[in-house]
Enzyme design. Structure first.
Site, PDB file in Angstrom:
ATOM      1  N   HIS A 135       0.855  -1.159  -0.005  1.00 62.18           N
ATOM      2  CA  HIS A 135       0.069   0.034  -0.081  1.00 62.18           C
ATOM      3  C   HIS A 135       0.806   1.169   0.133  1.00 62.18           C
ATOM      4  CE1 HIS A 135      -3.293   2.598   1.720  1.00 62.18           C
ATOM      5  NE2 HIS A 135      -2.093   3.488   2.067  1.00 62.18           N
ATOM      6  N   GLU A 136       2.005   1.153   0.995  1.00 58.55           N
ATOM      7  CA  GLU A 136       2.425   2.289   0.935  1.00 58.55           C
ATOM      8  C   GLU A 136       3.532   2.461  -0.199  1.00 58.55           C
ATOM      9  OE1 GLU A 136       2.364   4.650   3.297  1.00 58.55           O
ATOM     10  OE2 GLU A 136       0.690   3.578   4.176  1.00 58.55           O
ATOM     11  N   HIS A 156       1.725   4.321  -3.022  1.00 64.51           N
ATOM     12  CA  HIS A 156       1.514   5.756  -3.123  1.00 64.51           C
ATOM     13  C   HIS A 156       2.959   6.282  -3.712  1.00 64.51           C
ATOM     14  CE1 HIS A 156      -1.591   6.819  -0.309  1.00 64.51           C
ATOM     15  NE2 HIS A 156      -1.121   6.192   0.549  1.00 64.51           N
ATOM     16  N   TYR A 200      -3.929  14.954  -2.875  1.00 60.06           N
ATOM     17  CA  TYR A 200      -4.301  14.412  -1.567  1.00 60.06           C
ATOM     18  C   TYR A 200      -5.248  15.237  -0.802  1.00 60.06           C
ATOM     19  CZ  TYR A 200      -3.574  10.608   1.869  1.00 60.06           C
ATOM     20  OH  TYR A 200      -3.464   9.691   2.710  1.00 60.06           O
ATOM     21  N   GLU A 218      -5.813   7.104  -1.882  1.00 57.15           N
ATOM     22  CA  GLU A 218      -5.695   5.936  -1.162  1.00 57.15           C
ATOM     23  C   GLU A 218      -6.225   4.881  -1.534  1.00 57.15           C
ATOM     24  OE1 GLU A 218      -4.473   5.668   2.055  1.00 57.15           O
ATOM     25  OE2 GLU A 218      -3.708   7.519   2.078  1.00 57.15           O
ATOM     26  N   ASP A 246      -8.975  15.112   7.979  1.00 62.76           N
ATOM     27  CA  ASP A 246      -8.613  13.970   6.933  1.00 62.76           C
ATOM     28  C   ASP A 246      -8.412  14.415   5.431  1.00 62.76           C
ATOM     29  OD1 ASP A 246      -7.331  11.315   6.426  1.00 62.76           O
ATOM     30  OD2 ASP A 246      -9.474  10.640   5.956  1.00 62.76           O
ATOM     31  N   HIS A 254      -9.242   8.791   3.696  1.00 58.13           N
ATOM     32  CA  HIS A 254      -9.317   7.473   4.476  1.00 58.13           C
ATOM     33  C   HIS A 254     -10.846   7.095   4.388  1.00 58.13           C
ATOM     34  CE1 HIS A 254      -5.052   8.750   5.562  1.00 58.13           C
ATOM     35  NE2 HIS A 254      -4.853   7.263   5.259  1.00 58.13           N
TER      36      HIS A 254
END
Length: 403
Positions: A164-165, A168, A179, A188, A265, A270
């Site tokens: 996942h990271e 990005h 973002y 995300e 957020d 998210h």
């Protein structure tokens, strides 16, 4: 409008906010330290933004460093290089293996040379800080906290979290989804999609066999059956006294409107990623088989074709178009894409409402007659629509010639 990209981290702020209310002082302190550290890293990334692309190509070579629970990367100890021996520290080996699996997935499935497509080296820093409840992508490398040992275990323990990271980083080099608000939720969602696909690919699981969970291995180790997010069932990943109920929506009528601020957020990135996550899950299930092959290819090509400020409807249209280009207009794959987006209530521009309202494509989990009949019906309608458009184009061309 161009914006400075915040540091990307797997644990959403609403989870850390809940930890601040814990009756356990150690849990509260770990959450606060994690939030302060995240703010500091965000500032450091802003400083580095002007040096984007400065990392030299390295054929995707992996290097894992041990921060020894400090927060200084320059002082980290080299723990395992690409050609080095296996470590006695499980965290080092888990990070090393996950970096490699993510790299190999992108190379073998999409012919992508590392995160940036040009052989970017993959550096990971384990045991970052003391009881840090997060894993970070800071624009150049991965940082892994050890967790507080109560609500979070070591963040190297989940392959989909690491993938996942790293995704990005892929998004940073492709669409660069801003973002905030819907484009941020797409950002995300791309990481959840490909994070899950890396895990499925490594386990050779079909869409039907996969659990579609994000972070089940590192969050609340004392509570079974929960995860940070569920792509299959957004809003039902968890429900416990400490964190309440999973707040993710699964369709546009449940879209959560939040302020475009850090505390909000960044517009709920998210939260609302659950909508587009569900669209991918439905697409993969409608098509069946290995999700990375058809559905994953459609999403990957759409990511590359998207713009930084695209909204959900823009991306939905791109996936519909790419499905047609890759598999044919009116193909089962394109029909599956249309059916998925209509189920999460995101319309596709240019598709008549009569086609978009078709809801006979049901996921029964067994690939049974209902699924096939629904898919065939939708495919026929799209094919007929395409024939009409082609016929109109020919008529217009003939009229011009006869003038």
């Amino acid at each position: 409008m161009s914006r400075t990209r915040p540091i990307n981290c797997i644990i959403p702020p609403y989870i850390l906010d809940k930890l601040l209310d814990s009756e356990d002082s150690e849990v509260r302190r770990a959450a606060l330290d994690t939030m302060l550290l995240t703010a500091r890293l965000r500032g450091e990334r802003a400083v580095r933004a002007s040096f984007a692309g400065a990392v030299a190509p390295g054929d995707g070579r992996r290097t894992v460093f041990d921060c020894e629970q400090e927060e200084s990367l320059p002082n980290a100890v080299l723990a395992r290089p690409e050609d080095g021996p296996e470590s006695t520290d499980p965290s080092i080996n888990q990070a090393f293996d996950a970096l490699g699996l993510t790299r190999d997935f992108y190379k073998e499935v999409f012919q992508r040379n590392s995160i940036d497509g040009r052989g970017m080296r993959l550096d990971g820093y384990v045991h970052f800080g003391f009881q840090v409840n997060n894993a970070f992508w800071d624009g150049r490398q991965m940082l892994f906290g050890d967790g507080d040992g109560k609500e979070f275990s070591n963040l190297t323990g989940s392959l989909e979290v690491i993938a996942h990271e790293l995704t990005h980083g892929v998004t940073d080099h492709e669409s660069q989804f801003e973002y905030h608000n819907q484009s941020g939720a797409l950002n995300e969602s791309m990481s959840d999609v490909f994070g899950s696909l890396v895990k499925q690919w490594s386990l050779k699981q079909t869409a039907e066999e996969a659990d579609w969970l994000i972070g089940a291995d590192v969050w609340t180790p004392g509570i079974g059956g929960d995860a940070l997010r569920s792509m299959k069932d957004p809003g039902h990943a968890f429900n416990n006294p400490t964190f309440g109920k999973d707040p993710q929506p699964d369709r546009m009528s449940k879209f959560i409107h939040l302020p475009d601020t850090k505390r909000g957020d960044f517009g709920g990135v998210h939260f609302n990623s659950g909508i587009t996550n569900k669209a991918f899950y439905l697409t993969a299930m409608h098509i069946g088989g290995f999700a990375w092959k058809a559905a994953g290819t459609i999403w990957y090509e759409s990511l590359k074709a998207s713009s930084a400020d695209d909204q959900f409807q823009d991306f939905a249209g791109t996936t519909f178009q790419k499905a047609g280009e890759l598999f044919g207009v009116g193909s089962p794959e394109q029909s599956a894409v249309l059916a998925a987006w209509q189920e999460v209530e995101v319309p596709i521009k240019g598709v008549p409402a009569g086609v978009a309202r078709v809801r006979s494509l049901a996921v029964n989990g067994n690939g049974g007659v209902g699924r096939e009949d629904g898919l065939a019906a939708l495919t026929r309608q799209i094919g007929a629509l395409n024939d009409k458009v082609t016929g109109l184009a020919k008529d217009l061309a003939a009229m011009k010639v006869n003038r």
